[in-house]
Write an enzyme that holds these catalytic residues in place. Structure first.
Site, short mmCIF file in Angstrom:
data_model
loop_
_atom_site.label_atom_id
_atom_site.label_comp_id
_atom_site.label_asym_id
_atom_site.label_seq_id
_atom_site.Cartn_x
_atom_site.Cartn_y
_atom_site.Cartn_z
N CYS A 114 0.82 -1.23 0.00
CA CYS A 114 0.00 0.00 0.00
C CYS A 114 0.84 1.27 0.00
CB CYS A 114 -0.95 0.00 1.19
SG CYS A 114 -2.10 -1.37 1.12
N HIS A 250 -3.39 7.51 1.70
CA HIS A 250 -3.79 6.17 1.27
C HIS A 250 -5.19 5.93 1.80
CE1 HIS A 250 -4.02 1.98 0.57
NE2 HIS A 250 -3.79 1.61 1.81
N ASN A 280 -10.14 0.02 -0.56
CA ASN A 280 -8.68 0.09 -0.46
C ASN A 280 -8.09 -0.52 -1.73
OD1 ASN A 280 -5.98 -0.25 0.12
ND2 ASN A 280 -6.30 -1.05 2.18
O1 UT7 Z 1 -3.96 -0.74 3.29
C1 UT7 Z 1 -3.09 -1.44 4.11
C2 UT7 Z 1 -3.28 -1.06 5.51
N1 UT7 Z 1 -4.50 -1.60 6.01
C3 UT7 Z 1 -5.24 -0.90 6.81
O2 UT7 Z 1 -4.91 0.23 7.06
C4 UT7 Z 1 -6.41 -1.56 7.46
C5 UT7 Z 1 -6.36 -1.26 8.93
N2 UT7 Z 1 -7.45 -1.82 9.70
C6 UT7 Z 1 -8.74 -1.48 9.56
O3 UT7 Z 1 -9.10 -0.73 8.69
C7 UT7 Z 1 -9.72 -2.00 10.58
O4 UT7 Z 1 -8.99 -2.64 11.62
C8 UT7 Z 1 -10.75 -2.99 10.00
C9 UT7 Z 1 -11.77 -2.24 9.15
C10 UT7 Z 1 -10.05 -4.04 9.20
C11 UT7 Z 1 -11.54 -3.65 11.13
O5 UT7 Z 1 -12.09 -2.70 12.01
P1 UT7 Z 1 -11.89 -2.86 13.59
O6 UT7 Z 1 -12.69 -1.80 14.22
O7 UT7 Z 1 -10.41 -2.85 13.87
O8 UT7 Z 1 -12.54 -4.27 13.90
P2 UT7 Z 1 -11.88 -5.58 14.50
O9 UT7 Z 1 -10.92 -6.20 13.52
O10 UT7 Z 1 -11.37 -5.29 15.88
O11 UT7 Z 1 -13.15 -6.50 14.59
C12 UT7 Z 1 -14.28 -6.18 15.39
C13 UT7 Z 1 -15.34 -7.25 15.23
C14 UT7 Z 1 -14.78 -8.67 15.36
O12 UT7 Z 1 -15.75 -9.43 16.08
P3 UT7 Z 1 -15.55 -9.74 17.64
O13 UT7 Z 1 -14.26 -10.48 17.73
O14 UT7 Z 1 -15.49 -8.38 18.31
O15 UT7 Z 1 -16.76 -10.54 17.96
C15 UT7 Z 1 -14.73 -9.17 13.95
O16 UT7 Z 1 -14.86 -10.55 13.85
O17 UT7 Z 1 -15.92 -7.17 13.92
C16 UT7 Z 1 -15.92 -8.49 13.32
N3 UT7 Z 1 -15.83 -8.35 11.87
C17 UT7 Z 1 -16.92 -8.19 11.09
N4 UT7 Z 1 -18.22 -8.11 11.37
C18 UT7 Z 1 -19.06 -7.93 10.34
C19 UT7 Z 1 -14.73 -8.34 11.10
N5 UT7 Z 1 -15.07 -8.18 9.81
C20 UT7 Z 1 -16.41 -8.08 9.78
C21 UT7 Z 1 -17.35 -7.90 8.75
N6 UT7 Z 1 -18.66 -7.82 9.07
N7 UT7 Z 1 -16.99 -7.76 7.45
#
Ligand code: UT7
Length: 323
Positions: A114, A250, A280
Site C-alpha cells: 500500500c 492512502h 482500499n
Molecule cells: O492498506 C493497508 C493497511 N490496512 C489498513 O490500514 C487496514 C487497517 N485496519 C482497519 O481498517 C480496521 O482494523 C478494519 C476495518 C479491518 C476492522 O475494524 P476494527 O474496528 O479494527 O474491527 P476488528 O478487527 O477489531 O473486529 C471487530 C469485530 C470482530 O468481532 P468480535 O471479535 O469483536 O466478535 C470481527 O470478527 O468485527 C468483526 N468483523 C466483522 N463483522 C461484520 C470483522 N469483519 C467483519 C465484517 N462484518 N466484514
C-alpha cells in the site's frame, strides 16, 4: 536553480463493475452498516474477467498523457507500483510500455504494497533530480480482487481494483519550498511486523496465496506512523502541517484518515477522500485520489500536498509536493 519533478498530467481508470457493500450480505455474515461504519467504504470496483493490472495501468497512463498534452514519445521511464502484477515477470511496467507503444526508455515495478506509490514517487523524483530521466510516468495499479479469500469477512470487503497515473517532468525551479514539484520524501519499513499484513503464497512457495491481515494491529500502527512520516517529510521541506492545502492519504479506512488529520492538527476539509467509492486499492489509492481530487476541482496549481501511506511490511512513507 533546482531540478524538480513537477506533475504535468494525471489520469485514472476504474473497472466497470461496481460492487456495493450490500452484495456481500448474500454470502458473508456481514452488513452494509458494519462495513460503512468500521471502514467508511460503501462500494468498490472489481476488474472484469481477463482484465489485468497492466491493462488498467495503461489506460490510466493514456489519460495522464492526454491530460498533459504529451505523447508516449515524450516519456523516458515508466514506474509501476503494484503487488499484483499480471505475471511473475516481466514487470507490469514493461507490459504498460508495450501497450502504450513505447519502444525506448526503461520501465520497472516497485513493490511496497500500500506504500508502493509513495515509494515509486520518491524513486521517480530521484531519477529526475539526478538527470537520469526528464519525464517519468508513475503509476499505481492493483487487482487485489484476485488475492482475496472470499470466505474471510475481515478482509474481502475492504479492497478494490483500479489504477492511477501521474506524469512527472523535470522543471528548473528556484530551489525554495515555494517551488512546484516534489519537495521532500520520507520512506520507512520495519520487517518485524511482516505478519500483520501479508499474502500467504508466492513464487518460491509455489502458490498465489490470499491476503491475510490483523486489521486492528495495522490500524494501531497506521495513525501514529502516518502522522509522523507526514510531519517528517514536511519538516525536511522546511514546512509544517499548517502550510498544507491537501492531505491525499492512502485510502484504507476513513477512521485512519480522520485520525491522521486530527493528529496533524488539520481539518477533514483539507483531506481528499475517495475510500467510500474505491475501497482500499493498495498502491493505486493515492494516484486515484490525486486524479479524482483534481477532477473534482479540489486540487489546484500551487497547492501544497502531502501524501502518506502504510501497508504490508510494514512499509510506510510520505511525499510533500507542490502541485
Ligand atoms: O492498506 C493497508 C493497511 N490496512 C489498513 O490500514 C487496514 C487497517 N485496519 C482497519 O481498517 C480496521 O482494523 C478494519 C476495518 C479491518 C476492522 O475494524 P476494527 O474496528 O479494527 O474491527 P476488528 O478487527 O477489531 O473486529 C471487530 C469485530 C470482530 O468481532 P468480535 O471479535 O469483536 O466478535 C470481527 O470478527 O468485527 C468483526 N468483523 C466483522 N463483522 C461484520 C470483522 N469483519 C467483519 C465484517 N462484518 N466484514
Amino acid at each position: 536553480m533546482t531540478r524538480r519533478a513537477v506533475v504535468a498530467g494525471t489520469g485514472h481508470y476504474l473497472p466497470e463493475r461496481v460492487v456495493e457493500n450490500a452484495e456481500f450480505e448474500a454470502t458473508l455474515d456481514t452488513t452494509d452498516e458494519w462495513i460503512r461504519s468500521r471502514s467508511g467504504i460503501e462500494r468498490r470496483h472489481f476488474a472484469a474477467e481477463g482484465e489485468t493490472t497492466s491493462d488498467m495501468a495503461a489506460k490510466a497512463a493514456e489519460r495522464a498523457l492526454a491530460d498533459a498534452g504529451l505523447t508516449v514519445d515524450d516519456v523516458d521511464a515508466i514506474v509501476v507500483a503494484t503487488s499484483t502484477p499480471d505475471l511473475t515477470f516481466p514487470s507490469a511496467a514493461t507490459m504498460v510500455q508495450s501497450k502504450l507503444g513505447m519502444t525506448k526508455g526503461f520501465a520497472f515495478d516497485v513493490q511496497a504494497v500500500c506504500a508502493g506509490f509513495v515509494y515509486a514517487l520518491s524513486n521517480a523524483s530521484a531519477l529526475i533530480a539526478s538527470g537520469q530521466a526528464d519525464r517519468v510516468m508513475v503509476i499505481g495499479a492493483e487487482t487485489f480482487s484476485r488475492i482475496m479469500d472470499w470466505t474471510d469477512r475481515s478482509t474481502c470487503v475492504l479492497f478494490g481494483d483500479g489504477a492511477g497515473a501521474l506524469l512527472l517532468e523535470a522543471q528548473e525551479q528556484p530551489g525554495t519550498n515555494k517551488d512546484r514539484g516534489i519537495l521532500a520524501t520520507d520512506l520507512n519499513s520495519d520487517g518485524r511486523y511482516k505478519d500483520l499484513l501479508y499474502v500467504d503464497g508466492g513464487v518460491s512457495t509455489q502458490s498465489t496465496g490470499h491476503l491475510r491481515m490483523q486489521g486492528n494491529q495495522v490500524f494501531r500502527h497506521a495513525v501514529e506512523k502516518l502522522a509522523s512520516t507526514a510531519n517528517t517529510a514536511l519538516d525536511r521541506a522546511g514546512l509544517s502541517a499548517g502550510d498544507v492545502d491537501w492531505i491525499v492519504p492512502h485510502q484504507a479506512n476513513i477512521r485512519i484518515i480522520q485520525g491522521t488529520a486530527k493528529k496533524m492538527g488539520l481539518s477533514m476539509d483539507n483531506v481528499v477522500v475517495t475510500v467510500q467509492d474505491h475501497g482500499n486499492t493498495s498502491a493505486a489509492s493515492i494516484p486515484l485520489a490525486l486524479s479524482v481530487g483534481k477532477e473534482r476541482g479540489q486540487i489546484k496549481e500551487g497547492d501544497l500536498i502531502v501524501t502518506e501511506a502504510i501497508g504490508g511490511g510494514l512499509a510506510w512513507g510520505a511525499v510533500v509536493l507542490r502541485w
